[in-house]
Design a protein around this motif. Structure first.
Motif, short mmCIF file in Angstrom:
data_model
loop_
_atom_site.label_atom_id
_atom_site.label_comp_id
_atom_site.label_asym_id
_atom_site.label_seq_id
_atom_site.Cartn_x
_atom_site.Cartn_y
_atom_site.Cartn_z
N ILE A 134 0.85 -1.20 0.00
CA ILE A 134 0.00 0.00 0.00
C ILE A 134 0.88 1.25 0.00
N MET A 135 1.92 1.21 0.82
CA MET A 135 2.84 2.36 0.87
C MET A 135 3.48 2.58 -0.51
N ARG A 136 3.83 1.49 -1.16
CA ARG A 136 4.45 1.61 -2.49
C ARG A 136 3.52 2.35 -3.45
N ARG A 137 2.24 1.99 -3.38
CA ARG A 137 1.28 2.66 -4.27
C ARG A 137 1.12 4.14 -3.90
N ILE A 138 1.19 4.42 -2.60
CA ILE A 138 1.04 5.83 -2.18
C ILE A 138 2.25 6.65 -2.64
N VAL A 139 3.45 6.16 -2.32
CA VAL A 139 4.64 7.00 -2.57
C VAL A 139 4.96 7.13 -4.06
N THR A 140 4.51 6.16 -4.86
CA THR A 140 4.76 6.25 -6.30
C THR A 140 4.15 7.54 -6.86
N LYS A 141 3.04 7.96 -6.25
CA LYS A 141 2.33 9.14 -6.77
C LYS A 141 2.72 10.43 -6.08
N LEU A 142 3.44 10.33 -4.95
CA LEU A 142 3.75 11.53 -4.19
C LEU A 142 5.03 12.18 -4.70
N GLU A 143 4.86 13.18 -5.54
CA GLU A 143 6.04 13.79 -6.16
C GLU A 143 6.83 14.65 -5.20
N VAL A 144 6.22 14.99 -4.04
CA VAL A 144 6.94 15.83 -3.08
C VAL A 144 8.09 15.07 -2.40
N LEU A 145 8.09 13.76 -2.53
CA LEU A 145 9.12 12.97 -1.83
C LEU A 145 10.35 12.75 -2.71
N THR A 146 11.52 12.76 -2.07
CA THR A 146 12.75 12.42 -2.79
C THR A 146 12.85 10.90 -2.90
N GLU A 147 13.81 10.43 -3.68
CA GLU A 147 13.99 8.99 -3.84
C GLU A 147 14.34 8.33 -2.50
N GLU A 148 15.19 8.99 -1.72
CA GLU A 148 15.55 8.41 -0.42
C GLU A 148 14.35 8.40 0.51
N GLU A 149 13.54 9.46 0.46
CA GLU A 149 12.35 9.50 1.33
C GLU A 149 11.37 8.39 0.94
N ARG A 150 11.29 8.11 -0.35
CA ARG A 150 10.41 7.00 -0.79
C ARG A 150 10.88 5.69 -0.17
N LEU A 151 12.17 5.47 -0.24
CA LEU A 151 12.72 4.23 0.32
C LEU A 151 12.51 4.19 1.84
#
Lengths: 419, 166
Positions: free
Chosen positions: A69-86
Motif C-alpha cells: 500500500i505504501m508503495r502505491r502511495i509513494v509512487t504518486k507523491l512527487e513531493v518525496l525524494t527517492e531516499e524519502e520514498r525508500l
C-alpha cells in the motif's frame, strides 16, 4: 543517495492486493533477513483463530501488505525524494517487526513493548540494521524514528501512522479476508487514487469521501465483530492466566517437567536480551503450553489443556457498578477451591482500546482526516460526513466476566445469574 | 477488577481535580517513568507521550459515574476538568490501591501547566538521547510550541529533582 534497484522487478502473489511489487534491493534484502522471516511464525490476530478459523495469517503477510500500500502511495507523491520514498517503504515493511508471540497478552503480563523491540531490532546488532546501513549510516535511525513517530517530517510519519494510513488500510482488508467477514471491505483503490499532499499530512479529495466513510465504518464494525469478539477475549484471558501462573511457578522455584528456557528471560523482572526476544515465536510458546498440560501443578495443566483444546471460559455481561458482586464471587470461588486469580476475570474495552475516529478537537492527540474541497480548502471529515459524525467519538461500553462454567458450583451459578 | 482504573481514581481523589486531558495524560506518564505503578502503554503522539488505554479508562470512569468530566470554556478553546464523584469514592473504598507516596509529586505536576508537562514528558520520553539531540527533537517535533532553551533547562532541572525525590 540513489537507492540500488534490482535487475528486474520481483513480485509476490498476495490474496488481498493480488501482487506485491519489489524494485528496491534494500526491500528484497530486508525480507530475507532472519528477523523479518520470524514474522511468519507470529500470527497477526493472535487468539482470533479460536473464533474465526481462517485467521491464521501472520505478521509477515500483513507487513508485506502495508509495504505494498505504501508503495502505491509513494509512487504518486512527487513531493518525496527517492531516499524519502525508500524510507517510507522500509518503515512500512518493518513497522511490526518487534511484535512477539501473542503480542497483546504477552506484553501485558511480561511488561514488554513491541515498539521498543522494533526500535532495538532496527538499531541493534541485527541483519536488518546491516541491510539498512548499506543505504547510509543514519538510515536505520531514520526508519526507527518514522515508526516511532518522532521523525521530523510529519507527512512521512502520517503515511504509516495516522487515522488513515497504510497500516490500518491493510489490516482491515486482510483481517476481513482471512476471518471471512464482510465488514472490513472498502474501496482502497479509490482512496489511494484521491490522496493528495496537504500541509503536514495527506488529504483525500472530497469526491472520495464516501470511500473514506466506508473505511471508518469498517474500522468500527471490525472492532466489535472481530477484534473484541468475546470468544477471542476468552482465549486471551486463559493465555494471560497461563503466563501469570507459569511466571509465579518459576518465581517459586517450581520444578517444570521441561524447563521453559526461552521464556525464562521474561519470567525474570530484568530486561531480556535482543537475541532472546528474537528466539521466541508462537511455535515455541505453543510447544510449552502443550507440555504444561502434563505438569503436576493442577492450575497450570488445567489452563494449558483449556487453551490447547479450546475449552474456553464462558462469559456474562457485567455491570462494574455492582462491585459487591465481584467481592462476593471472589469468596465463592475460593470456597469452591477455585483460585479467583486464575478462574475469574473482568474484561473491558480499555484492555484493547479501539481507536475510533476522532475529529481532532482541542487537546486531542490525533490528526483528523482532511478532505480537500473543490475550492482548494481543507475540511475535517466529520464536518462533511453525517455517517462519520454519527459514530465519531462515541464509545460503546461492554464489560464482561469470564469463568470456567464446567467447574463452578450452584452457589456461584446463582450469584452469576446463569442457569 | 478495575485496578488500573482505580489508580486514576485515586490520583483524582488525592488531588481534588485535574484540568485538561493533556495534563492527565502527561501526569500519568511522568509518574510511570518515576516508577509509580501505572501500567498503561504510551506512544509518542502529537503532544508527546500519549496512551489510548488511559483515554478509554477515563471514558469508562465517566460512563460509570465514578468521575465527572466538565468542559471549561477558555474563549477560543475549551479544556476538560476531571473530579472524582461520591460514587467513585465509594468504589475506591472497596479496592486496594498502592501508589506509594505519590501525593507530593502529583501535586507538583498538577500545579504546573499542561504546556510545561508536555515538554517535561517529552524530555522523559527521549531521556536516553543526548541533551543536544533532545533539544533538536523538541525544536523540530514541537516547532509550533516554540519552547525556549530556558524552558528546556527548567524541564531538565525538574527531571533531576523528580528522580531524586523518588
Amino acid at each position: 543517495m540513489t537507492p540500488t534497484l534490482l535487475e528486474e522487478e520481483k513480485v509476490f502473489k498476495d490474496p488481498v492486493h493480488r501482487y506485491i511489487h519489489v524494485r528496491y534491493k534494500t526491500i528484497w534484502d530486508l525480507i530475507d533477513t532472519p528477523e523479518f522471516q520470524r514474522l511468519r511464525r507470529i500470527r497477526q490476530l493472535g487468539t482470533t483463530m479460536f473464533t474465526f478459523h481462517g485467521a491464521e495469517h501472520s505478521r509477515f503477510n500483513h507487513s508485506l501488505g502495508v509495504y505494498e500500500i505504501m508503495r502505491r502511495i509513494v509512487t504518486k507523491l512527487e513531493v518525496l525524494t527517492e531516499e524519502e520514498r525508500l524510507l517510507c517503504l522500509c518503515s512500512a515493511l518493518l513497522h511490526d517487526v518487534g511484535h512477539g508471540p501473542f503480542s497483546h497478552t504477552f506484553e501485558k503480563v511480561f511488561k514488554t513493548d513491541h515498539e521498543e523491540w522494533t526500535r532495538r531490532i532496527i538499531e541493534g546488532e541485527t541483519e536488518i540494521r546491516r541491510v539498512l546501513s548499506e543505504v547510509s549510516a543514519d538510515f536505520p535511525k531514520k526508519v526507527s524514528e518514522v515508526i516511532g513517530k518522532t521523525y521530523p517530517n510529519k507527512m512521512i510519519v502520517s503515511l504509516i501512522s495516522s487515522q488513515i494510513d497504510a497500516d490500518r488500510m491493510d489490516y482491515l482488508l486482510r483481517d476481513a479476508y482471512y476471518t471471512g467477514v464482510n465488514y472490513g471491505n472498502f474501496d482502497i483503490e479509490r482512496i489511494l487514487r484521491l490522496m493528495r499532499p496537504a500541509e503536514e499530512q495527506i488529504a483525500i479529495k472530497y469526491s472520495g469521501m464516501h470511500a473514506v466513510e466506508d473505511y471508518i465504518v469498517s474500522r468500527y464494525q471490525m472492532y466489535w465483530q472481530v477484534y473484541f469478539h468475546p470468544v477471542t477475549r476468552s482465549a486471551e484471558v486463559i493465555l494471560k492466566k497461563l503466563f501469570q501462573r507459569a511466571k509465579l511457578l518459576y518465581d517459586c522455584n517450581y520444578h517444570f517437567r521441561i524447563f521453559p528456557e526461552p521464556l525464562v528471560p521474561f519470567f525474570k523482572d530484568g530486561p531480556a536480551k535482543l537475541r532472546q526476544y528474537l528466539d521466541l515465536d508462537e511455535a515455541t510458546v505453543i510447544y510449552y503450553i502443550r507440555e504444561w498440560k502434563r505438569e503436576e501443578d493442577t492450575i497450570l495443566s488445567d489452563l494449558a489443556e483449556r487453551f490447547m483444546n479450546r475449552r474456553l471460559f464462558k462469559y456474562i455481561q457485567y455491570q462494574p457498578l455492582d462491585y459487591l458482586m465481584w467481592t462476593d464471587l471472589q469468596g465463592l470461588f475460593e470456597d469452591a477451591g477455585l483460585d479467583p486469580a486464575y478462574y475469574l476475570e473482568f474484561d473491558s474495552p480499555s484492555d484493547l482500546p479501539y481507536d475510533f475516529y476522532r475529529s481532532g478537537e482541542e487537546e486531542e492527540e490525533r490528526l483528523p482526516i482532511l478532505l480537500l474541497m473543490p475550492d482548494g480548502s481543507l475540511e475535517e471529515l466529520s464536518r462533511k460526513s453525517d455517517i462519520v459524525q454519527s459514530i465519531s467519538g462515541k464509545r460503546r461500553f461492554d464489560h464482561k466476566l469470564y469463568f470456567p462454567e464446567d467447574r463452578i458450583t450452584d452457589e456461584i451459578r446463582k450469584r452469576l445469574g446463569v442457569n | 477488577m478495575l485496578t488500573e482504573h482505580a489508580k486514576v481514581l485515586y490520583l483524582l481523589d488525592t488531588l481534588g481535580e485535574i484540568v485538561g486531558r493533556k495534563k492527565l495524560q502527561k501526569m500519568v506518564y511522568i509518574s510511570q517513568k518515576l516508577k509509580f505503578d501505572f501500567n498503561q502503554r504510551f506512544q509518542f503522539h502529537f503532544y508527546g507521550p500519549y496512551s489510548e488505554e488511559l483515554t478509554v479508562m477515563t471514558e469508562e470512569l465517566c460512563e460509570l459515574g465514578f468521575i465527572e468530566e466538565n468542559q471549561q470554556d477558555k474563549g477560543n478553546y475549551s479544556v476538560y476538568q476531571y473530579a472524582i464523584t461520591e460514587k467513585g469514592r465509594d468504589f475506591l473504598h472497596h479496592v486496594h490501591v498502592n501508589l506509594g507516596n505519590i501525593l507530593p509529586i502529583a501535586s507538583k505536576l498538577n500545579d504546573s501547566s499542561s504546556r510545561f508537562l508536555e515538554l517535561l514528558s517529552t524530555v522523559f520520553y527521549f531521556e536516553q538521547l543526548s541533551r543536544e539531540e533532545v533539544e533538536e527533537k523538541i525544536f523540530t517535533l514541537k516547532a509550533k510550541s516554540n519552547y525556549s532553551h530556558g524552558e528546556i533547562s527548567e524541564a531538565y532541572r525538574w527531571l533531576q529533582e523528580l528522580r531524586q525525590s523518588c
